[in-house]
Write a protein that holds these residues in place. Sequence first.
Motif, PDB file in Angstrom:
ATOM      1  N   LEU A 124       0.603  -1.201  -0.123  1.00 24.72           N
ATOM      2  CA  LEU A 124      -0.181   0.063   0.021  1.00 24.72           C
ATOM      3  C   LEU A 124       0.704   1.270  -0.074  1.00 24.72           C
ATOM      4  CD1 LEU A 124      -2.813  -0.609   2.610  1.00 24.72           C
ATOM      5  CD2 LEU A 124      -3.073  -0.679   0.334  1.00 24.72           C
ATOM      6  N   ILE A 125       2.083   1.185   0.664  1.00 27.02           N
ATOM      7  CA  ILE A 125       2.714   2.480   0.844  1.00 27.02           C
ATOM      8  C   ILE A 125       3.615   2.907  -0.208  1.00 27.02           C
ATOM      9  CG2 ILE A 125       2.347   2.113   3.572  1.00 27.02           C
ATOM     10  CD1 ILE A 125       5.590   1.385   3.485  1.00 27.02           C
ATOM     11  N   ASN A 126       3.777   4.337  -0.140  1.00 19.70           N
ATOM     12  CA  ASN A 126       4.911   5.011  -0.942  1.00 19.70           C
ATOM     13  C   ASN A 126       5.888   4.850   0.005  1.00 19.70           C
ATOM     14  OD1 ASN A 126       6.664   6.992  -1.778  1.00 19.70           O
ATOM     15  ND2 ASN A 126       5.092   8.185  -2.620  1.00 19.70           N
ATOM     16  N   GLU A 127       7.107   3.986  -0.017  1.00 18.84           N
ATOM     17  CA  GLU A 127       8.150   4.025   0.799  1.00 18.84           C
ATOM     18  C   GLU A 127       8.845   5.391   1.035  1.00 18.84           C
ATOM     19  OE1 GLU A 127      10.603   0.520  -0.091  1.00 18.84           O
ATOM     20  OE2 GLU A 127       8.828  -0.679   0.113  1.00 18.84           O
ATOM     21  N   GLU A 128       8.749   6.240   0.119  1.00 18.54           N
ATOM     22  CA  GLU A 128       9.338   7.637  -0.011  1.00 18.54           C
ATOM     23  C   GLU A 128       8.853   8.484   1.192  1.00 18.54           C
ATOM     24  OE1 GLU A 128      12.238   8.347  -1.888  1.00 18.54           O
ATOM     25  OE2 GLU A 128      12.107   6.434  -2.245  1.00 18.54           O
ATOM     26  N   LYS A 129       7.502   8.130   1.334  1.00 20.82           N
ATOM     27  CA  LYS A 129       6.640   9.314   2.557  1.00 20.82           C
ATOM     28  C   LYS A 129       5.895   8.439   3.440  1.00 20.82           C
ATOM     29  CE  LYS A 129       5.480  12.234  -1.570  1.00 20.82           C
ATOM     30  NZ  LYS A 129       4.665  13.024  -2.387  1.00 20.82           N
ATOM     31  N   ASP A 130       5.565   7.332   3.411  1.00 15.71           N
ATOM     32  CA  ASP A 130       4.693   6.710   4.430  1.00 15.71           C
ATOM     33  C   ASP A 130       5.559   5.857   5.486  1.00 15.71           C
ATOM     34  OD1 ASP A 130       2.525   7.968   2.947  1.00 15.71           O
ATOM     35  OD2 ASP A 130       2.373   5.842   1.626  1.00 15.71           O
ATOM     36  N   SER A 131       4.978   5.661   6.527  1.00 12.82           N
ATOM     37  CA  SER A 131       5.771   4.674   7.553  1.00 12.82           C
ATOM     38  C   SER A 131       4.577   3.773   8.039  1.00 12.82           C
ATOM     39  CB  SER A 131       6.640   5.471   8.437  1.00 12.82           C
ATOM     40  OG  SER A 131       5.777   6.275   9.047  1.00 12.82           O
ATOM     41  N   ILE A 132       5.139   2.706   8.375  1.00  6.50           N
ATOM     42  CA  ILE A 132       4.409   1.576   9.071  1.00  6.50           C
ATOM     43  C   ILE A 132       5.157   1.046  10.105  1.00  6.50           C
ATOM     44  CG2 ILE A 132       2.890  -0.606   8.898  1.00  6.50           C
ATOM     45  CD1 ILE A 132       1.953   0.153   6.093  1.00  6.50           C
ATOM     46  N   TYR A 133       4.821   0.817  11.531  1.00  3.74           N
ATOM     47  CA  TYR A 133       5.390   0.159  12.513  1.00  3.74           C
ATOM     48  C   TYR A 133       4.654  -0.964  12.880  1.00  3.74           C
ATOM     49  CZ  TYR A 133       7.856   4.686  12.657  1.00  3.74           C
ATOM     50  OH  TYR A 133       8.633   5.670  12.158  1.00  3.74           O
ATOM     51  N   MET A 134       5.248  -2.226  12.976  1.00 11.18           N
ATOM     52  CA  MET A 134       4.576  -3.396  13.456  1.00 11.18           C
ATOM     53  C   MET A 134       5.338  -4.164  14.465  1.00 11.18           C
ATOM     54  SD  MET A 134       3.758  -5.114   9.686  1.00 11.18           S
ATOM     55  CE  MET A 134       2.652  -6.459  10.349  1.00 11.18           C
ATOM     56  N   PHE A 135       4.857  -3.895  15.710  1.00 11.54           N
ATOM     57  CA  PHE A 135       5.836  -4.548  16.952  1.00 11.54           C
ATOM     58  C   PHE A 135       5.213  -5.529  17.536  1.00 11.54           C
ATOM     59  CE2 PHE A 135       6.205   0.262  17.106  1.00 11.54           C
ATOM     60  CZ  PHE A 135       7.625   0.624  16.843  1.00 11.54           C
ATOM     61  N   PRO A 136       5.661  -6.812  17.410  1.00 14.54           N
ATOM     62  CA  PRO A 136       5.112  -8.049  18.116  1.00 14.54           C
ATOM     63  C   PRO A 136       5.622  -7.774  19.719  1.00 14.54           C
ATOM     64  CG  PRO A 136       7.102  -8.543  16.843  1.00 14.54           C
ATOM     65  CD  PRO A 136       6.785  -7.067  16.738  1.00 14.54           C
ATOM     66  N   MET A 137       4.943  -8.311  20.551  1.00 13.64           N
ATOM     67  CA  MET A 137       5.335  -8.414  21.938  1.00 13.64           C
ATOM     68  C   MET A 137       4.596  -9.533  22.437  1.00 13.64           C
ATOM     69  SD  MET A 137       3.177  -5.142  23.705  1.00 13.64           S
ATOM     70  CE  MET A 137       4.499  -4.127  23.758  1.00 13.64           C
ATOM     71  N   SER A 138       5.242  -9.713  23.849  1.00 10.63           N
ATOM     72  CA  SER A 138       4.680 -10.965  24.650  1.00 10.63           C
ATOM     73  C   SER A 138       3.525 -10.485  25.471  1.00 10.63           C
ATOM     74  CB  SER A 138       5.655 -11.642  25.333  1.00 10.63           C
ATOM     75  OG  SER A 138       6.340 -10.559  26.575  1.00 10.63           O
ATOM     76  N   LYS A 139       2.920 -11.213  26.309  1.00 10.49           N
ATOM     77  CA  LYS A 139       1.895 -10.442  27.127  1.00 10.49           C
ATOM     78  C   LYS A 139       2.378 -10.027  28.343  1.00 10.49           C
ATOM     79  CE  LYS A 139      -2.411 -13.623  27.072  1.00 10.49           C
ATOM     80  NZ  LYS A 139      -3.044 -14.517  27.903  1.00 10.49           N
ATOM     81  N   ASP A 140       3.622 -10.454  28.811  1.00  5.25           N
ATOM     82  CA  ASP A 140       4.328  -9.800  29.941  1.00  5.25           C
ATOM     83  C   ASP A 140       4.692  -8.548  29.411  1.00  5.25           C
ATOM     84  OD1 ASP A 140       4.101 -12.214  31.373  1.00  5.25           O
ATOM     85  OD2 ASP A 140       6.073 -12.894  31.115  1.00  5.25           O
ATOM     86  N   GLU A 141       5.169  -8.385  28.405  1.00  3.00           N
ATOM     87  CA  GLU A 141       5.602  -7.074  27.874  1.00  3.00           C
ATOM     88  C   GLU A 141       4.397  -6.117  27.604  1.00  3.00           C
ATOM     89  OE1 GLU A 141       9.425  -7.714  24.981  1.00  3.00           O
ATOM     90  OE2 GLU A 141       7.488  -8.261  24.155  1.00  3.00           O
ATOM     91  N   LEU A 142       3.381  -6.703  27.312  1.00  4.26           N
ATOM     92  CA  LEU A 142       2.266  -5.638  27.155  1.00  4.26           C
ATOM     93  C   LEU A 142       1.579  -5.263  28.497  1.00  4.26           C
ATOM     94  CD1 LEU A 142      -0.041  -4.519  25.260  1.00  4.26           C
ATOM     95  CD2 LEU A 142      -1.383  -6.470  25.437  1.00  4.26           C
ATOM     96  N   GLN A 143       1.792  -6.317  29.612  1.00  9.29           N
ATOM     97  CA  GLN A 143       1.223  -5.989  30.730  1.00  9.29           C
ATOM     98  C   GLN A 143       2.101  -4.799  31.775  1.00  9.29           C
ATOM     99  OE1 GLN A 143       0.935  -9.956  32.352  1.00  9.29           O
ATOM    100  NE2 GLN A 143      -1.075 -10.147  31.745  1.00  9.29           N
ATOM    101  N   GLN A 144       3.356  -4.655  30.929  1.00  9.81           N
ATOM    102  CA  GLN A 144       4.261  -3.610  31.511  1.00  9.81           C
ATOM    103  C   GLN A 144       4.049  -2.363  30.929  1.00  9.81           C
ATOM    104  OE1 GLN A 144       8.195  -4.909  31.728  1.00  9.81           O
ATOM    105  NE2 GLN A 144       7.430  -6.918  32.260  1.00  9.81           N
ATOM    106  N   THR A 145       3.134  -2.272  29.897  1.00  6.95           N
ATOM    107  CA  THR A 145       2.732  -0.984  29.297  1.00  6.95           C
ATOM    108  C   THR A 145       2.135  -0.107  30.153  1.00  6.95           C
ATOM    109  OG1 THR A 145       2.474  -2.276  27.036  1.00  6.95           O
ATOM    110  CG2 THR A 145       1.402   0.037  27.262  1.00  6.95           C
TER     111      THR A 145
END
Length: 96
Positions: free
Chosen positions: A54-75
């Motif tokens: 979908l994206i125009n790599e010159e202008k757009d950005s997408i971040y995809m962060f996988p994390m564990s349940k433990d990491e999410l609970q520390q958010t």
Amino acid sequence: MIVWVMYDIEKDRARTKAAKICQQAGLYRVQYSVFLGVLEKNEFDTLHLQLEELINEEKDSIYMFPMSKDELQQTVLLGQAFDKDFVTDEVKSLFF
């Protein structure tokens, strides 16, 4: 795995399509351009490929962060954090 997807996409049409793809993958919108959910590795890979197209790599950005349940609970969530109407009990329970 638990996955956060965040994006900054310039064109309205591509941004709308990115949101639709995230929702079809089973992610829940927690802010306008931020999604959260649980995906299997193959679903994560498929989502990655779909969003990449979908994206125009010159202008757009997408971040995809996988994390564990433990990491999410520390958010740390401050203020309203996310609109609880957009998020299912399954995702909300990951925070407790």
